[in-house]
Design a protein around this motif. Structure first.
Motif, PDB file in Angstrom:
ATOM      1  N   GLU A  88       9.799   9.113  47.877  1.00 58.48           N
ATOM      2  CA  GLU A  88      10.496   8.732  49.101  1.00 58.48           C
ATOM      3  C   GLU A  88      11.836   9.457  49.117  1.00 58.48           C
ATOM      4  OE1 GLU A  88      10.933   4.551  49.590  1.00 58.48           O
ATOM      5  OE2 GLU A  88       8.937   4.303  50.468  1.00 58.48           O
ATOM      6  N   GLN A  89      12.440   9.522  50.288  1.00 56.70           N
ATOM      7  CA  GLN A  89      13.748  10.163  50.400  1.00 56.70           C
ATOM      8  C   GLN A  89      14.749   9.456  49.489  1.00 56.70           C
ATOM      9  OE1 GLN A  89      14.122  12.901  52.380  1.00 56.70           O
ATOM     10  NE2 GLN A  89      16.152  13.192  51.471  1.00 56.70           N
ATOM     11  N   ASN A  90      15.449  10.227  48.649  1.00 57.21           N
ATOM     12  CA  ASN A  90      16.435   9.707  47.703  1.00 57.21           C
ATOM     13  C   ASN A  90      15.818   8.832  46.610  1.00 57.21           C
ATOM     14  OD1 ASN A  90      18.496  10.944  49.247  1.00 57.21           O
ATOM     15  ND2 ASN A  90      18.588   9.141  50.594  1.00 57.21           N
ATOM     16  N   ARG A  91      14.477   8.876  46.469  1.00 52.56           N
ATOM     17  CA  ARG A  91      13.828   8.106  45.414  1.00 52.56           C
ATOM     18  C   ARG A  91      12.623   8.893  44.881  1.00 52.56           C
ATOM     19  NH1 ARG A  91      12.492   2.606  47.593  1.00 52.56           N
ATOM     20  NH2 ARG A  91      14.761   2.380  47.628  1.00 52.56           N
ATOM     21  N   PRO A  92      12.876  10.017  44.227  1.00 59.31           N
ATOM     22  CA  PRO A  92      11.779  10.858  43.754  1.00 59.31           C
ATOM     23  C   PRO A  92      11.199  10.361  42.430  1.00 59.31           C
ATOM     24  CG  PRO A  92      13.857  11.889  43.204  1.00 59.31           C
ATOM     25  CD  PRO A  92      14.201  10.635  43.967  1.00 59.31           C
ATOM     26  N   MET A  93       9.937  10.727  42.169  1.00 55.72           N
ATOM     27  CA  MET A  93       9.287  10.406  40.898  1.00 55.72           C
ATOM     28  C   MET A  93       9.808  11.292  39.774  1.00 55.72           C
ATOM     29  SD  MET A  93       5.260   9.933  41.611  1.00 55.72           S
ATOM     30  CE  MET A  93       4.994   9.788  39.851  1.00 55.72           C
ATOM     31  N   PHE A  94      10.107  12.549  40.123  1.00 56.10           N
ATOM     32  CA  PHE A  94      10.533  13.543  39.136  1.00 56.10           C
ATOM     33  C   PHE A  94      11.918  14.075  39.499  1.00 56.10           C
ATOM     34  CE2 PHE A  94       5.945  13.553  39.186  1.00 56.10           C
ATOM     35  CZ  PHE A  94       5.578  13.667  37.844  1.00 56.10           C
ATOM     36  N   LYS A  95      12.577  14.621  38.510  1.00 51.99           N
ATOM     37  CA  LYS A  95      13.831  15.305  38.780  1.00 51.99           C
ATOM     38  C   LYS A  95      13.539  16.544  39.622  1.00 51.99           C
ATOM     39  CE  LYS A  95      15.974  13.670  34.510  1.00 51.99           C
ATOM     40  NZ  LYS A  95      16.684  12.578  35.194  1.00 51.99           N
ATOM     41  N   SER A  96      14.449  16.916  40.466  1.00 49.04           N
ATOM     42  CA  SER A  96      14.240  17.990  41.431  1.00 49.04           C
ATOM     43  C   SER A  96      13.810  19.302  40.760  1.00 49.04           C
ATOM     44  CB  SER A  96      15.522  18.223  42.236  1.00 49.04           C
ATOM     45  OG  SER A  96      15.336  19.273  43.161  1.00 49.04           O
ATOM     46  N   GLY A  97      12.664  19.831  41.222  1.00 51.26           N
ATOM     47  CA  GLY A  97      12.190  21.122  40.747  1.00 51.26           C
ATOM     48  C   GLY A  97      11.691  21.135  39.322  1.00 51.26           C
ATOM     49  N   SER A  98      11.463  19.944  38.707  1.00 53.64           N
ATOM     50  CA  SER A  98      11.012  19.916  37.310  1.00 53.64           C
ATOM     51  C   SER A  98       9.914  18.877  37.134  1.00 53.64           C
ATOM     52  CB  SER A  98      12.186  19.606  36.374  1.00 53.64           C
ATOM     53  OG  SER A  98      12.437  18.219  36.358  1.00 53.64           O
ATOM     54  N   SER A  99       9.383  18.821  35.922  1.00 51.42           N
ATOM     55  CA  SER A  99       8.328  17.851  35.619  1.00 51.42           C
ATOM     56  C   SER A  99       8.856  16.671  34.808  1.00 51.42           C
ATOM     57  CB  SER A  99       7.194  18.548  34.849  1.00 51.42           C
ATOM     58  OG  SER A  99       7.675  19.105  33.639  1.00 51.42           O
ATOM     59  N   ASP A 100      10.167  16.506  34.759  1.00 53.50           N
ATOM     60  CA  ASP A 100      10.777  15.382  34.038  1.00 53.50           C
ATOM     61  C   ASP A 100      10.684  14.115  34.893  1.00 53.50           C
ATOM     62  OD1 ASP A 100      11.431  17.063  31.951  1.00 53.50           O
ATOM     63  OD2 ASP A 100      13.434  17.505  32.747  1.00 53.50           O
ATOM     64  N   LEU A 101      10.044  13.099  34.354  1.00 53.72           N
ATOM     65  CA  LEU A 101       9.843  11.848  35.090  1.00 53.72           C
ATOM     66  C   LEU A 101      11.116  11.013  35.127  1.00 53.72           C
ATOM     67  CD1 LEU A 101       6.388  10.989  33.571  1.00 53.72           C
ATOM     68  CD2 LEU A 101       6.817  10.961  36.024  1.00 53.72           C
ATOM     69  N   GLU A 102      11.339  10.374  36.283  1.00 55.18           N
ATOM     70  CA  GLU A 102      12.396   9.377  36.378  1.00 55.18           C
ATOM     71  C   GLU A 102      11.941   8.107  35.654  1.00 55.18           C
ATOM     72  OE1 GLU A 102      15.264   9.931  37.435  1.00 55.18           O
ATOM     73  OE2 GLU A 102      15.164  11.619  38.814  1.00 55.18           O
ATOM     74  N   SER A 103      12.890   7.260  35.280  1.00 55.80           N
ATOM     75  CA  SER A 103      12.571   6.080  34.458  1.00 55.80           C
ATOM     76  C   SER A 103      11.597   5.126  35.160  1.00 55.80           C
ATOM     77  CB  SER A 103      13.863   5.344  34.090  1.00 55.80           C
ATOM     78  OG  SER A 103      14.557   4.946  35.268  1.00 55.80           O
ATOM     79  N   PHE A 104      11.767   4.923  36.480  1.00 55.99           N
ATOM     80  CA  PHE A 104      10.872   3.993  37.173  1.00 55.99           C
ATOM     81  C   PHE A 104       9.444   4.525  37.176  1.00 55.99           C
ATOM     82  CE2 PHE A 104      10.733   6.709  40.886  1.00 55.99           C
ATOM     83  CZ  PHE A 104       9.585   6.309  41.549  1.00 55.99           C
ATOM     84  N   SER A 105       9.273   5.855  37.235  1.00 57.77           N
ATOM     85  CA  SER A 105       7.944   6.461  37.222  1.00 57.77           C
ATOM     86  C   SER A 105       7.269   6.229  35.878  1.00 57.77           C
ATOM     87  CB  SER A 105       8.037   7.955  37.492  1.00 57.77           C
ATOM     88  OG  SER A 105       8.686   8.201  38.719  1.00 57.77           O
ATOM     89  N   ARG A 106       8.054   6.304  34.808  1.00 57.45           N
ATOM     90  CA  ARG A 106       7.507   6.041  33.476  1.00 57.45           C
ATOM     91  C   ARG A 106       7.010   4.604  33.387  1.00 57.45           C
ATOM     92  NH1 ARG A 106       9.006  10.033  29.850  1.00 57.45           N
ATOM     93  NH2 ARG A 106      10.659  11.437  30.585  1.00 57.45           N
ATOM     94  N   ASP A 107       7.815   3.668  33.886  1.00 56.50           N
ATOM     95  CA  ASP A 107       7.423   2.253  33.839  1.00 56.50           C
ATOM     96  C   ASP A 107       6.137   2.012  34.626  1.00 56.50           C
ATOM     97  OD1 ASP A 107       9.680   1.768  32.347  1.00 56.50           O
ATOM     98  OD2 ASP A 107      10.892   1.085  34.051  1.00 56.50           O
ATOM     99  N   MET A 108       6.044   2.605  35.799  1.00 60.65           N
ATOM    100  CA  MET A 108       4.887   2.384  36.635  1.00 60.65           C
ATOM    101  C   MET A 108       3.618   2.990  36.018  1.00 60.65           C
ATOM    102  SD  MET A 108       4.589   2.947  40.750  1.00 60.65           S
ATOM    103  CE  MET A 108       5.907   1.761  40.979  1.00 60.65           C
ATOM    104  N   LEU A 109       3.731   4.192  35.458  1.00 63.85           N
ATOM    105  CA  LEU A 109       2.579   4.840  34.838  1.00 63.85           C
ATOM    106  C   LEU A 109       2.100   4.054  33.619  1.00 63.85           C
ATOM    107  CD1 LEU A 109       3.658   8.574  35.165  1.00 63.85           C
ATOM    108  CD2 LEU A 109       1.626   7.536  36.196  1.00 63.85           C
ATOM    109  N   ARG A 110       3.004   3.473  32.882  1.00 63.56           N
ATOM    110  CA  ARG A 110       2.604   2.694  31.712  1.00 63.56           C
ATOM    111  C   ARG A 110       1.913   1.387  32.122  1.00 63.56           C
ATOM    112  NH1 ARG A 110       6.425   3.827  26.517  1.00 63.56           N
ATOM    113  NH2 ARG A 110       6.748   6.063  26.891  1.00 63.56           N
TER     114      ARG A 110
END
Length: 293
Positions: free
Chosen positions: A155-177
């Motif tokens: 979503e706008q201002n709420r991405p899963m990954f850091k811009s232009g990279s494959s590094d996951l944001e913390s909330f994405s890690r929690d959801m995937l687990r």
């Protein structure tokens, strides 16, 4: 006067023309011929309408009819044929509509129940965790041809990954687990795919592009699912689609097009993927049995 009693008596016989009577034997022969032809065409129609498995069952029966009379029991083509015995059981063979329908129905029921359970689970998690509540609109579930699809979108201002990279944001890690624990509850294999929007890198497609980025993000999600407890044996495919399959076709730069798609595969989809890769599910099962894996 002459004596009339001495005159000779002349009898005139008139021969009638035409052919003599031949009887009705030809009618019986013709009726037998018509009956035989009708039976032949009926047999051809029946053989043309049966499945391959049933055809093999019939062939096996006539090749060895004594097997039925001596031992009886089920045999080739038993899924639909009235003729028992005569070979190996073909009820699980490809082409048997009955068996395929049963497997498809079980898959559909299992995945539908999985969808309902996951929705209930995430609803409870969102109530317990205020952080997850703000991300509930980024989680989308639906049934597709391959099975149950779980998508985590940006979503706008709420991405899963850091811009232009494959590094996951913390909330994405929690959801995937959270999703990893849930996926282990069913025996179905899993397919992962990464998608981007149509924003381009400065170096263009000749260098690092959306193709590499989407594949890297899919693999990063795979690693996080495994870290969350998902068996690595359940992951059958990891794809990067770049920006060629957008969710919002009207706005190819919409953040919702940046997403990770997890598909819990049904039996047919899993078999198709294995065949496309050069190995059928039956062959893979045979290898697993031999190696003990």
């Amino acid at each position: 006067m002459s004596d009339d009693s001495q005159r000779p008596i002349v009898v005139k016989r008139i021969k009638k023309g035409g052919h003599g009577h031949h009887g009705g034997a030809w009618k019986i022969a013709y009726a037998d011929f018509v009956t035989a032809m009708m039976a032949f065409f009926l047999l051809m129609w029946l053989l043309g309408s049966v499945s391959k498995g049933t055809m093999k069952g019939i062939t096996s029966y006539f090749a060895n009819p004594l097997k039925v009379s001596m031992s009886g029991g089920d045999g080739a083509g038993d899924a639909t044929s009235l003729i028992k015995g005569g070979g190996n059981d073909l009820t699980k063979q490809t082409g048997q509509v009955k068996n395929g329908d049963v497997v498809a129905a079980k898959d559909k029921k299992r995945l539908s129940e999985l969808k309902q359970k996951f929705e209930a689970l995430m609803a409870n998690k969102i109530k317990e965790n205020s952080k997850l509540a703000q991300f509930k609109n980024q989680l989308k579930l639906d049934m597709v041809a391959e099975g149950l699809r779980i998508q985590i979108v940006d979503e706008q201002n709420r991405p899963m990954f850091k811009s232009g990279s494959s590094d996951l944001e913390s909330f994405s890690r929690d959801m995937l687990r959270e999703i990893a624990e849930f996926l282990n509850e069913v025996p179905n294999a899993v397919s992962l795919s990464g998608h981007t929007d149509s924003s381009r890198f400065a170096g263009g497609d000749e260098g690092y592009s959306n193709w590499e980025l989407s594949a890297d993000r899919a693999n990063a999600s795979r690693r996080e699912l495994i870290a969350g407890g998902l068996s690595d044996k359940k992951i059958l495919r990891v794809n990067g689609f770049g920006d060629v399959v957008p969710l919002d076709t009207a706005n190819i730069y919409n953040p919702v097009n940046r997403r990770i798609s997890i598909v819990v595969l049904n039996h047919d989809a899993e078999d198709n993927i294995r065949q496309q890769a050069g190995k059928s599910q039956e062959e893979a099962s045979a290898v697993a049995e031999k190696t003990g894996k």
